[in-house]
Design a protein around this motif. Structure first.
Motif, PDB file in Angstrom:
ATOM      1  N   HIS A  11       0.879  -1.083  -0.262  1.00 32.71           N
ATOM      2  CA  HIS A  11      -0.031  -0.057  -0.067  1.00 32.71           C
ATOM      3  C   HIS A  11       0.767   1.186   0.079  1.00 32.71           C
ATOM      4  O   HIS A  11       1.757   1.240   0.709  1.00 32.71           O
ATOM      5  N   TYR A  12       0.395   2.065  -0.776  1.00 33.56           N
ATOM      6  CA  TYR A  12       1.082   3.629  -0.658  1.00 33.56           C
ATOM      7  C   TYR A  12       0.207   4.790  -0.377  1.00 33.56           C
ATOM      8  O   TYR A  12      -1.121   4.649  -0.716  1.00 33.56           O
ATOM      9  N   ALA A  13       0.563   5.359   0.760  1.00 32.84           N
ATOM     10  CA  ALA A  13      -0.397   6.622   1.061  1.00 32.84           C
ATOM     11  C   ALA A  13       0.393   7.863   0.578  1.00 32.84           C
ATOM     12  O   ALA A  13       1.512   8.037   1.242  1.00 32.84           O
ATOM     13  N   LEU A  14       0.015   8.436  -0.360  1.00 32.31           N
ATOM     14  CA  LEU A  14       0.925   9.541  -1.262  1.00 32.31           C
ATOM     15  C   LEU A  14       0.243  10.765  -0.895  1.00 32.31           C
ATOM     16  O   LEU A  14      -1.012  10.841  -0.989  1.00 32.31           O
ATOM     17  N   ASN A  15       0.868  11.819  -0.353  1.00 28.75           N
ATOM     18  CA  ASN A  15       0.321  13.110  -0.071  1.00 28.75           C
ATOM     19  C   ASN A  15       1.496  14.106  -0.848  1.00 28.75           C
ATOM     20  O   ASN A  15       2.603  14.142  -0.212  1.00 28.75           O
ATOM     21  N   TYR A  16       0.799  14.745  -1.754  1.00 25.53           N
ATOM     22  CA  TYR A  16       1.386  15.738  -2.036  1.00 25.53           C
ATOM     23  C   TYR A  16       1.378  17.042  -1.464  1.00 25.53           C
ATOM     24  O   TYR A  16       0.129  17.572  -1.467  1.00 25.53           O
ATOM     25  N   THR A  17       2.139  17.620  -0.714  1.00 28.01           N
ATOM     26  CA  THR A  17       1.887  18.592   0.301  1.00 28.01           C
ATOM     27  C   THR A  17       2.237  20.092  -0.416  1.00 28.01           C
ATOM     28  O   THR A  17       1.596  21.070   0.222  1.00 28.01           O
ATOM     29  N   ARG A  18       2.785  20.087  -1.486  1.00 25.66           N
ATOM     30  CA  ARG A  18       2.751  21.377  -2.099  1.00 25.66           C
ATOM     31  C   ARG A  18       3.020  20.846  -3.591  1.00 25.66           C
ATOM     32  O   ARG A  18       3.719  20.255  -4.111  1.00 25.66           O
ATOM     33  N   LEU A  19       2.432  21.647  -4.312  1.00 27.63           N
ATOM     34  CA  LEU A  19       2.207  21.609  -5.870  1.00 27.63           C
ATOM     35  C   LEU A  19       2.205  22.994  -6.376  1.00 27.63           C
ATOM     36  O   LEU A  19       1.066  23.672  -6.201  1.00 27.63           O
ATOM     37  N   ASP A  20       3.098  23.428  -7.045  1.00 32.03           N
ATOM     38  CA  ASP A  20       3.318  24.867  -7.446  1.00 32.03           C
ATOM     39  C   ASP A  20       3.365  24.785  -8.792  1.00 32.03           C
ATOM     40  O   ASP A  20       4.416  24.609  -9.222  1.00 32.03           O
ATOM     41  N   LEU A  21       2.339  25.261  -9.272  1.00 29.32           N
ATOM     42  CA  LEU A  21       2.368  25.497 -10.787  1.00 29.32           C
ATOM     43  C   LEU A  21       3.069  26.787 -11.486  1.00 29.32           C
ATOM     44  O   LEU A  21       3.188  26.826 -12.667  1.00 29.32           O
ATOM     45  N   GLU A  22       2.927  27.656 -10.622  1.00 33.54           N
ATOM     46  CA  GLU A  22       4.167  28.749 -10.945  1.00 33.54           C
ATOM     47  C   GLU A  22       5.528  28.660 -11.013  1.00 33.54           C
ATOM     48  O   GLU A  22       6.373  28.940 -11.905  1.00 33.54           O
ATOM     49  N   THR A  23       6.086  27.904  -9.982  1.00 39.16           N
ATOM     50  CA  THR A  23       7.545  27.394 -10.003  1.00 39.16           C
ATOM     51  C   THR A  23       7.613  26.070 -10.466  1.00 39.16           C
ATOM     52  O   THR A  23       8.873  25.590 -10.576  1.00 39.16           O
ATOM     53  N   ASN A  24       6.734  25.265 -10.931  1.00 42.62           N
ATOM     54  CA  ASN A  24       6.788  24.077 -11.527  1.00 42.62           C
ATOM     55  C   ASN A  24       7.644  23.149 -10.602  1.00 42.62           C
ATOM     56  O   ASN A  24       8.255  22.114 -10.984  1.00 42.62           O
ATOM     57  N   THR A  25       7.033  23.303  -9.244  1.00 45.46           N
ATOM     58  CA  THR A  25       7.738  22.381  -8.224  1.00 45.46           C
ATOM     59  C   THR A  25       6.876  21.611  -7.429  1.00 45.46           C
ATOM     60  O   THR A  25       5.585  22.065  -7.395  1.00 45.46           O
ATOM     61  N   PHE A  26       7.194  20.632  -6.798  1.00 42.49           N
ATOM     62  CA  PHE A  26       6.309  19.811  -6.203  1.00 42.49           C
ATOM     63  C   PHE A  26       7.087  19.262  -4.829  1.00 42.49           C
ATOM     64  O   PHE A  26       8.432  18.825  -4.882  1.00 42.49           O
ATOM     65  N   GLU A  27       6.499  19.110  -3.570  1.00 46.33           N
ATOM     66  CA  GLU A  27       6.900  18.419  -2.525  1.00 46.33           C
ATOM     67  C   GLU A  27       5.783  17.240  -1.977  1.00 46.33           C
ATOM     68  O   GLU A  27       4.706  17.405  -2.190  1.00 46.33           O
TER      69      GLU A  27
END
Length: 185
Positions: A11-27
């Motif tokens: 099982h994977y519990a995946l949480n994208y805590t930051r998705l920034d379409l201005e800087t094209n980055t994610f955490e």
């Protein structure tokens, strides 16, 4: 490179805590429930070494993590009791050619004697424009304006660009996904 079958994600519990379409980055944070494969000597064998785990990660940076090892069949973040042990991530070695990373854990010399695990990793990456993994795209809204959006492509081996994982077809697992977006004000 094929990953060892001694390590079975369930099982994977995946949480994208930051998705920034201005800087094209994610955490994000991923918790991977893993079951050790029982070897012929009745020990649970997880890796070619007994202080590391190899999984797929490509164009990602792992920021932090830990491994919760359990002898029982219930995995969560409760690290109390004699049947569990929490070990911190101490070193990461990336292999760009194989699109993998080897994770080393301090005090984890006995991984093979444990049955179940939760691998907790915090990671970051960039939204690409190659239609692979987690990527940036655009669409035209009803108002006629072009708007940005994030999309995913995980087949055949592109999930490893979106989060650290066991990215091979024979590793089937369930998923729980959450995405945190900042509200436009």
């Amino acid at each position: 490179m094929r990953l060892s079958k001694n390590f079975i994600p369930t099982h994977y519990a995946l949480n994208y805590t930051r998705l920034d379409l201005e800087t094209n980055t994610f955490e994000g944070i991923v918790d991977i429930n893993i079951q050790g494969h029982k070897a012929s000597n009745n020990n649970y064998s997880v890796s070619h070494r007994d202080d590391s785990i190899i999984l797929h990660a490509f164009e990602l940076h792992i920021l932090d993590g830990f491994l919760l090892m359990r002898k029982q069949t219930t995995c969560n973040h409760d690290d109390g009791g004699d049947d569990s042990k929490k070990v911190e991530l101490s070193k990461i070695c990336y292999n760009k050619k194989d699109q993998t990373c080897e994770l080393f854990f301090s005090g984890a010399k006995d991984i093979g004697s444990w049955r179940e695990f939760v691998l907790h990793l915090k990671f970051c990456g960039e939204l690409n424009r190659n239609m692979q993994g987690l990527y940036r795209s655009s669409y035209t809204g009803l108002d006629g304006k072009v708007k940005a959006m994030a999309c995913t492509q995980f087949e055949a081996t592109d999930a490893r660009r979106a989060f650290p994982c066991f990215d091979e077809p024979n590793f089937k697992a369930t998923f729980q996904l959450a995405v945190t977006l900042k509200q436009k004000g």
